[in-house]
Every structure is written in C-alpha cells, then in structure tokens.
Motif scaffolding. Structure first.
Motif, short mmCIF file in Angstrom:
data_model
loop_
_atom_site.label_atom_id
_atom_site.label_comp_id
_atom_site.label_asym_id
_atom_site.label_seq_id
_atom_site.Cartn_x
_atom_site.Cartn_y
_atom_site.Cartn_z
N ILE A 15 0.95 -1.11 0.06
CA ILE A 15 -0.15 -0.02 0.11
C ILE A 15 0.83 0.95 -0.19
CG2 ILE A 15 -1.85 1.38 1.61
CD1 ILE A 15 -3.05 -1.15 2.24
N TYR A 16 1.82 1.36 0.94
CA TYR A 16 2.71 2.39 0.97
C TYR A 16 3.49 2.71 -0.57
CZ TYR A 16 2.35 3.18 6.04
OH TYR A 16 1.73 3.51 7.06
N PHE A 18 2.33 1.75 -3.61
CA PHE A 18 1.41 2.25 -4.40
C PHE A 18 1.24 3.64 -4.25
CE2 PHE A 18 -3.10 2.89 -5.84
CZ PHE A 18 -2.81 2.28 -7.02
N VAL A 19 0.84 4.19 -3.09
CA VAL A 19 0.64 5.48 -2.59
C VAL A 19 1.82 6.42 -2.95
CG1 VAL A 19 0.16 7.12 -0.92
CG2 VAL A 19 -1.18 4.92 -1.06
N VAL A 22 1.62 7.10 -6.59
CA VAL A 22 0.53 8.10 -6.90
C VAL A 22 1.00 9.48 -6.38
CG1 VAL A 22 -1.92 9.02 -6.24
CG2 VAL A 22 -1.30 6.39 -6.33
N VAL A 23 1.76 9.57 -5.47
CA VAL A 23 2.46 11.13 -4.87
C VAL A 23 3.11 11.50 -6.03
CG1 VAL A 23 3.97 12.12 -3.42
CG2 VAL A 23 1.98 10.58 -2.64
N PHE A 25 3.08 10.78 -9.22
CA PHE A 25 2.11 11.04 -10.22
C PHE A 25 1.52 12.36 -10.29
CE2 PHE A 25 -2.41 10.66 -11.62
CZ PHE A 25 -2.30 10.62 -12.84
N LEU A 26 1.20 12.79 -8.91
CA LEU A 26 0.61 14.08 -8.74
C LEU A 26 1.67 15.20 -8.72
CD1 LEU A 26 -1.47 13.05 -5.58
CD2 LEU A 26 -2.39 14.10 -7.64
N VAL A 27 2.89 14.99 -8.40
CA VAL A 27 4.00 16.08 -8.48
C VAL A 27 4.68 16.33 -9.72
CG1 VAL A 27 4.15 16.28 -5.91
CG2 VAL A 27 5.71 14.75 -7.19
N ALA A 28 4.93 15.01 -10.28
CA ALA A 28 5.93 15.11 -11.62
C ALA A 28 5.50 16.09 -12.55
CB ALA A 28 5.73 13.55 -12.07
N LEU B 83 -6.47 4.53 -8.12
CA LEU B 83 -5.67 5.42 -7.35
C LEU B 83 -5.88 6.04 -6.22
CD1 LEU B 83 -4.16 6.89 -10.60
CD2 LEU B 83 -3.45 4.86 -9.44
N PRO B 86 -6.34 3.87 -1.98
CA PRO B 86 -5.35 3.55 -1.15
C PRO B 86 -5.04 5.08 -0.56
CG PRO B 86 -4.85 2.44 -2.92
CD PRO B 86 -6.08 3.37 -3.30
N VAL B 87 -4.92 6.05 -1.15
CA VAL B 87 -4.40 7.10 -0.83
C VAL B 87 -5.61 7.91 0.32
CG1 VAL B 87 -3.77 9.69 -1.43
CG2 VAL B 87 -3.37 7.66 -2.94
N LEU B 90 -5.11 5.72 3.39
CA LEU B 90 -3.91 6.36 4.60
C LEU B 90 -4.24 7.84 4.97
CD1 LEU B 90 -0.46 5.13 2.88
CD2 LEU B 90 -1.78 4.22 4.63
N CYS B 105 -0.31 16.94 -0.88
CA CYS B 105 0.10 16.29 -2.68
C CYS B 105 -1.34 16.14 -3.35
CB CYS B 105 0.67 15.13 -2.45
SG CYS B 105 2.35 15.03 -1.92
N ILE B 108 -2.26 19.45 -4.86
CA ILE B 108 -1.41 20.27 -5.82
C ILE B 108 -2.37 20.31 -7.19
CG2 ILE B 108 0.59 20.11 -7.27
CD1 ILE B 108 1.88 18.73 -4.90
N PRO B 109 -3.11 19.31 -7.86
CA PRO B 109 -3.74 19.64 -8.92
C PRO B 109 -4.82 20.49 -8.85
CG PRO B 109 -3.39 17.41 -8.74
CD PRO B 109 -3.23 18.27 -7.41
N TRP B 121 1.90 17.49 -18.62
CA TRP B 121 1.78 16.14 -19.26
C TRP B 121 2.56 16.19 -20.41
CZ3 TRP B 121 2.14 11.88 -16.73
CH2 TRP B 121 1.39 12.01 -15.20
N ILE B 124 5.99 15.57 -20.49
CA ILE B 124 6.27 14.16 -20.05
C ILE B 124 6.04 13.17 -21.16
CG2 ILE B 124 5.71 12.10 -18.55
CD1 ILE B 124 5.33 14.29 -16.29
N TYR B 158 -5.68 12.94 -13.57
CA TYR B 158 -4.69 13.74 -12.80
C TYR B 158 -5.56 14.98 -12.20
CZ TYR B 158 -0.98 16.70 -11.52
OH TYR B 158 0.01 17.57 -10.84
#
Lengths: 264, 284
Positions: A15-16, A18-19, A22-23, A25-28, B83, B86-87, B90, B105, B108-109, B121, B124, B158
């Motif tokens: 899980i960590y 995978f998350v 995703v993080v 993915f969010l900042v890239a 996606l 799980p985020v 947590l 995080c 951000i979007p 994107w 990328i 995204y």
C-alpha cells in the motif's frame, strides 16, 4: 495487538509503495515544467541540453504576453469586485434569513459552478452577442463572476455558520447601530475568509479558459487564451516559462491565504 | 428610525441583500440556459423542431463523440477510484504528518492552472519528453504517447483525482477503526476483514466520488483537446468547434443542451443518494 504476520507486513508495504507512486504521479507534471522553462533548446526536448533564460526573456520582450497578462489582471480584479459585491450580501442572507425558499436560492446560486463551463459559456455567448458586448473586459469579468461567485458564497457561508451571533447582539445591546456592530464586530472576524475568497477568485479567474474562449476577441485575449493558442499549434518551451510564473502566483496566493487564516 | 425598523423586520433587509444576486443569476444564468434550450428546439426559426438533434444521433461522427465522452469519462472514473482508494485510506487512518503530507500532495492539481498541468503532461509524454528519453536509455524505441487515448486518460485522471480522494477520505474518516480490530480479534485475516467489514462501509464514498468524477469528466474540454487526437474528441470540444469554426449556433445549442441534461441527471442521482446540501458542496 501482537506482531503482525509477514503477509500483513507485505500488504502494508504494498500500500505504501502504491501510494508513493501516486504521489510521484501528482507532483511530476508540475515539477517537470521548471527545468524545461530554463532550457537552451529552441524546441521541447528532455533533458534540456543547457541552461538559458531565453524563454523568460521572450516573455518580457514579446508584447503579446504582457498584453495578455494585463488583460487577465484587469478581468481578475473586476471579477473579484463583482463576486464579492454580489456574493457577500447573499451569503449573509442565506445563512441568517430563514426564508422558505432559502435551499432553492442556495441551489440556484451554486448551480453555474456544477455545470460544464462550456454550457454556461455558450449560453453567455448567445446573450452577449445579442447585446453586442462580446470582447469587452467588463463582459468577460461578468461572465466569469457567474461561475466563480459560487465559491465565494460557499466559503463565506461556511464561515458565517460558525459565527457566534451573540457577539453582534452584545454590541447592539450596548447601543451600537447595526452598521457599527457590523463594522467593528462582524467584519474583523470574517475578514480573513473574505480575503481568502478574493484570492481564490483571482486564481480561478486566471485559470478560466472556456468562458474567455466564448466571450473574448483578439484584443481581449487573456493569458489562458495566449497559452491555449500556443499549445494547440506547437509545444514551445515558452509555455513552461509562463507556467512557472503562474505556479509562482499560485504559491504566493496560497501563502497569503495561509497568512490570512493564521491571522484569524 | 430606519435602523430600528430594519431590526424589527430583518427579513425585508435580507431579501434586499439577496435581490442583486438573484437578478444576476436570473439574467446571466437562467435566461441564457432557457434561451439555449429554446434555440436548440428551433426558436430562431419560430417553429418547434428536432432537426438540430437529429444529426447527433444519426451521423457516425457525432455518435462516435458521444461514445468517446461516455467511455473516457467511465474509464477516468475507474482509474481515479483505483488510484484514490489507498491514498484516501492512508489520509483517513495514517498518522498526522503522513495524512497532512498526502492531503497537500492531493491538493496540488487543485491549485495549479489546468493549462499548466496539461502542459506538464505534454512535456512528460511528448516524443522527446521525459518518458520517451527514459525508454531510450533502456534501449526501447520512442513510443507514441502524446495525442493518444491513454494520454487523455492520464491527464483527466490527474485533474479529477483530488475530488475522488477528498470524497473518499471524508467517508473513511467516519468508519470506526475499532471494527477492523474487532474482526481481527475474531480471527479474520486483514484481507478478509477489509473485504467484509471496511469495504462495504466505504461504498457510499465510492459511489459519491464516482458520480462526482463522472459528472465533471463528461464536460471536459482542455485535456482531451490538448492530449488527445481527433479520435478522442469529446462533446464539449465539438460544442465550441461549432461556434468557433462551423458557426452553426443552433447545432451547438443542441449539443450543449444534451450535455446540460446529462449533467443534471447525474447530479440528481447524486442528490437523491446523498441529499441536496451535500451534492451542492461536493464541488468546491
């Protein structure tokens, strides 16, 4: 609980992991823009072959970018004034008056925000064409205000719901006029929320593309439209430089909102 | 005198405070929407007609656009859900610093311009962009990533991820963590406890987040236009195209009315399930 089994631990790390992805993915896509904006290449290539300020120089030197920025600034300023002028009194009435129709009014005021901007933009385009005010800064700000003002109402009403009205009533009992009570008691308490709302309006106004596509003409091209025109034709690194400037503006505005909140 | 009168009758002054905004909404929102629907039904010709709707459901190109819109929105909703789950989990159950970091995080979007994100994107995915250069290092040839259906899905996922994460997290926060522990004490494995206890309780969030993301996705314009090809056109794009290039205002009105009606239907399903108040505040 006693020590977890190996399969539980593997699960947790999965899980960590995978998350974590995703993080990334969010900042890239945000972070990638920064090195590109300093690229010395004439076209988009990664990694940039060298360091250069050429794209920022182009931003300052080409009048179209400055003009677009200026239009966006004027539209955003006007949009703030309009959204607050209409949204603030409405928020008070929605929270405090117990009209039978209050839920309906609330739904009506918020509904432009829930529809796709294309739909609202097209409707406004028909109306403004009839009135002959397409392509004006005022018309553009008015159109944006219709879809952005709901955010102001949401922000201010949620603050007012937590507001202790006894503070106001105390001021009235001690002889303050309603206006004085508002100015000296209510306003200082909700001022941070008003400032945050105004800053978000600026952010959203700069972000708007669709209302502007329908309501502006070449003389009132906003920054969003300039970016749009430059990305549909080719992917020039100059957009990265504009983007970094806009990112800077977002960070500045979020910082100011945080300061306003702390001040509360 | 007037101040006292107002104190005695605050309803009148509150009505006065609502009037400007209702006038604005009436003039700049309700009237244009009514006008748009009327136009799509032939008000400019003076006769009631469905001729502007006919091509949408009979011509292959427009059927294709409707299907694209549905397919892309549905896939975006599913990917976003996978996606985000799980985020959000947590965020809701993790320790404070982790939960705060993930929330930031996620946002951000939300706070960056849609054009800026989409441009990121493009950088990328472009032929000489980050991913293709990385593939090149592995000895793999450049792959067409930009201007594909996949790119549209990535860009839309995204942009819509924050809505899903926030909706799920708010539901997850209301789930008592003691229930999972109880299941564990009675001998259920973590996976079993999750499937039989946690997951069913999280379903309202799954449904709410999915409806919201789908609702927002069907009106998307910028992302499919910049990251997709001609085969990834969505309905919002052709609405604008009809005004910008074809100058067919009535047809644009018909397409837009269709989008308007679909959005309303999805919204009312949402409002029925979660109550109007919650529905209105979902998209902040």
């Amino acid at each position: 609980m006693t020590g977890s089994s190996i399969s539980d631990r593997i699960m947790r790390w999965a899980i960590y992991g995978f998350v974590g992805l995703v993080v990334i993915f969010l900042v890239a896509p945000i972070l990638i823009i920064i090195p590109i904006s300093f690229s010395s290449a004439r076209y988009l290539i990664f990694p940039p072959p060298g360091f250069s300020f050429q794209w920022y120089k182009e931003l300052v030197e080409r009048p179209e970018w400055l003009r677009a920025f200026w239009v966006s600034l004027k539209v955003a300023g006007l949009c703030v004034v309009l959204s607050l002028a209409f949204g603030l009194p409405a928020s008070f009435a929605l929270v405090r008056a117990k009209f039978k129709l209050t839920p309906l009014f609330y739904a009506l005021i918020l509904s432009p925000m829930l529809l796709p901007s294309v739909v609202v933009g097209l409707g406004l385009f028909f109306l403004f064409s009839k009135l002959g005010i397409t392509g004006s800064v005022g018309g553009l700000a008015l159109g944006q205000a219709v879809v952005i003002m709901p955010i102001v109402v949401v922000m201010i009403t949620s603050t007012l719901q937590g507001f202790d009205r006894r503070l106001e009533q105390a001021a009235l009992i001690f002889g303050a006029s309603p206006l004085t009570a508002f100015r000296l008691v209510t306003l200082p308490i909700i001022a941070p929320a008003i400032i945050s709302a105004a800053l978000f309006v600026i952010l959203l106004s700069f972000d708007d593309l669709l209302i502007a596509l329908f309501l502006s003409d070449p003389s009132t091209s906003t920054l969003s439209i300039a970016i749009w025109n430059n990305t549909t034709m080719q992917i020039s690194p100059v957009i990265a430089a504009v983007s970094v400037c806009l990112l800077g503006m977002s960070i500045l505005i979020l910082g100011l909102v945080a300061i306003a909140r702390r001040w509360a | 005198m007037s101040a006292i009168a107002r104190l005695r009758n605050p309803k009148a002054s509150y009505a006065l405070m609502l009037l400007p905004v209702l006038a604005l909404i009436g003039f700049l929102f309700i009237y244009p929407m009514v006008d748009m629907v009327a136009r799509s039904l032939g008000s400019t010709q003076g006769t009631l007609t469905t001729q502007y709707y006919a091509p949408i459901f009979s011509k292959t190109i427009y059927l294709r656009v409707l299907w694209n819109t549905f397919e892309i929105s549905l896939l975006t909703t599913l990917v976003t859900l996978v996606l985000a789950y799980p985020v959000a989990y947590l965020i809701a159950t993790g320790r404070r610093p982790l939960s705060l970091f993930l929330t930031v995080c996620t946002l951000i979007p939300f706070f960056t311009s849609l054009l800026v994100r989409t441009y990121g994107w493009m950088v990328i995915l472009s032929p000489e962009g980050l991913l293709n250069e990385a593939l090149g290092l592995l000895g793999l040839g450049p792959v067409a990533l930009l201007y594909t259906r996949g790119a549209v899905l990535v860009g839309m996922t995204y942009s819509l991820l924050p809505y899903m994460v926030l909706t799920l997290a708010s539901v997850f926060r209301g789930i008592d963590p003691g229930l999972m522990r109880a299941a564990g004490l009675f001998g259920a494995s973590n996976v079993r406890a999750f499937l039989h206890v946690y997951f069913p309780l999280s379903l309202p969030g799954v449904l709410g987040g999915s409806l919201l993301v789908f609702l927002l996705a069907i009106g998307y314009f910028i992302t499919p236009a910049l990251l997709g090809s001609g085969r990834d056109q969505m309905i919002a794009m052709i609405v604008y195209e009809q005004v910008d290039r074809s100058l067919n205002w009535e047809f644009a009105a018909a397409l837009s009315t269709l989008l308007f009606a679909t959005t309303l239907v999805v919204f009312f399903v949402y409002a029925r399930v979660f109550g109007l108040g919650k529905a209105l505040e979902a998209k902040r």
